[in-house]
Design an enzyme around this catalytic site. Structure first.
Site, PDB file in Angstrom:
ATOM      1  N   PHE A  96       5.064   5.628 -13.084  1.00 31.09           N
ATOM      2  CA  PHE A  96       3.606   5.661 -13.227  1.00 31.09           C
ATOM      3  C   PHE A  96       3.032   6.681 -12.243  1.00 31.09           C
ATOM      4  O   PHE A  96       3.784   7.342 -11.516  1.00 31.09           O
ATOM      5  CB  PHE A  96       3.001   4.263 -12.997  1.00 31.09           C
ATOM      6  N   GLY A  97       1.722   6.792 -12.226  1.00 34.49           N
ATOM      7  CA  GLY A  97       1.030   7.600 -11.219  1.00 34.49           C
ATOM      8  C   GLY A  97       1.571   9.023 -11.089  1.00 34.49           C
ATOM      9  O   GLY A  97       1.584   9.797 -12.044  1.00 34.49           O
ATOM     10  N   TYR A  98       2.044   9.347  -9.885  1.00 33.51           N
ATOM     11  CA  TYR A  98       2.484  10.710  -9.583  1.00 33.51           C
ATOM     12  C   TYR A  98       3.966  10.948  -9.901  1.00 33.51           C
ATOM     13  O   TYR A  98       4.498  12.004  -9.584  1.00 33.51           O
ATOM     14  CB  TYR A  98       2.216  11.024  -8.099  1.00 33.51           C
ATOM     15  N   LYS A 126      15.343   4.530 -10.145  1.00 33.05           N
ATOM     16  CA  LYS A 126      14.184   4.783  -9.260  1.00 33.05           C
ATOM     17  C   LYS A 126      14.111   3.685  -8.196  1.00 33.05           C
ATOM     18  O   LYS A 126      13.941   3.971  -7.009  1.00 33.05           O
ATOM     19  CB  LYS A 126      12.875   4.831 -10.063  1.00 33.05           C
ATOM     20  N   HIS A 167      10.681   4.384  -2.284  1.00 33.51           N
ATOM     21  CA  HIS A 167       9.917   3.842  -1.153  1.00 33.51           C
ATOM     22  C   HIS A 167       9.713   2.332  -1.337  1.00 33.51           C
ATOM     23  O   HIS A 167       9.932   1.547  -0.426  1.00 33.51           O
ATOM     24  CB  HIS A 167       8.584   4.587  -1.066  1.00 33.51           C
ATOM     25  N   ARG A 168       9.292   1.926  -2.530  1.00 33.21           N
ATOM     26  CA  ARG A 168       8.989   0.511  -2.796  1.00 33.21           C
ATOM     27  C   ARG A 168      10.267  -0.326  -2.807  1.00 33.21           C
ATOM     28  O   ARG A 168      10.297  -1.426  -2.253  1.00 33.21           O
ATOM     29  CB  ARG A 168       8.253   0.397  -4.141  1.00 33.21           C
ATOM     30  N   ASP A 194       0.871  -1.175   0.000  1.00 27.14           N
ATOM     31  CA  ASP A 194       0.000   0.000   0.000  1.00 27.14           C
ATOM     32  C   ASP A 194       0.902   1.216   0.000  1.00 27.14           C
ATOM     33  O   ASP A 194       1.817   1.322   0.816  1.00 27.14           O
ATOM     34  CB  ASP A 194      -0.954   0.022   1.201  1.00 27.14           C
TER      35      ASP A 194
END
Ligand code: ITT
Length: 202
Positions: A153-155, A176, A181-182, A70
């Site tokens: 992706f996303g933000y 990246k 974070h991931r 999440d």
């Protein structure tokens, strides 16, 4: 041993496979495991929501290790929004171009110091014996002045990782994943998986 990743997000799944490459676990997506589930994420933190997703899939996959991610973007000038609502922000079907432009407009005129933000990722694991672990890691940075880059992706197009003057969508995937974070949360979880395997598999 087999790991099922409880996500329906293909971009996350791609990064998870990149980050976990070389591990001795067989990693499969929920879809590959034949599980089709719409999970209500009604927790109030990234950690709670990651556990909710992992537990829901673990209930349907006895014997497997289930992981879930999440994650989201916290913008300080927006009181931490969109946060745990990052996927649902402005509606699930709203494009990221529109969501990203909205955030840029909200921050218009703010200085770099006022544009601080972070990506957060909680990874939860549910093991066949019921043991549970949750690990959260952040990637600090700020919101840029415009969208830039085609990767990620996303933000990612509006997020400038701390110490970089390019967005995380302009970084090659490996770069990246090194700082994200991931990447950080999954590498920490990988160590826990190794410990689990050495304790449980002779
Ligand atoms: P699952 O719950 O099925 O895993 P989801 O997309 O709904 O997929 P989340 O509820 O965790 O996942 O929402 C995470 C959102 O946060 C994601 O859709 C992106 O908008 C954003 N996000 C998370 N990590 C990101 C990253 O590395 N780069 C850009 N945006 C990210």
């Amino acid at each position: 041993m087999k790991i099922i990743f409880a996500t329906g997000n293909r971009d996350k799944m791609r990064e998870i496979r990149e980050i976990m490459e070389g591990s001795s676990y067989e990693i499969c997506s929920m879809k590959e495991a034949g599980i089709d589930l719409d999970i209500e994420e009604d927790g109030s933190t990234f950690e709670e929501n990651a556990l909710i997703k992992a537990r829901a899939v673990a209930d349907l996959a006895p014997g497997a290790i289930v992981l879930a991610d999440d994650s989201g973007l916290e913008v300080d000038a927006m009181d931490g929004a969109p946060g745990i609502y990052s996927a649902r922000f402005m509606g699930h079907n709203t494009s990221y171009e529109v969501k990203n432009q909205y955030i840029l407009d909200r921050l218009a005129g703010l200085s770099a110091e006022e544009r601080t933000a972070r990506f957060a990722c909680a990874i939860a694991a549910v093991f066949p014996d019921g043991e549970e672990i949750v690990i959260r890691r952040n990637m600090e940075g700020g919101i840029g002045e415009k969208m830039a880059g085609e990767n990620g992706f996303g933000y990612d197009p509006i997020f400038l990782p701390k110490g970089y003057d390019v967005s995380s969508a302009e970084l090659p995937a490996e770069e990246k994943n090194q700082i994200s974070h991931r990447g950080k949360a999954l590498r920490a979880m990988r160590e826990k998986l190794v410990e689990y395997a050495s304790a449980h598999c002779q």
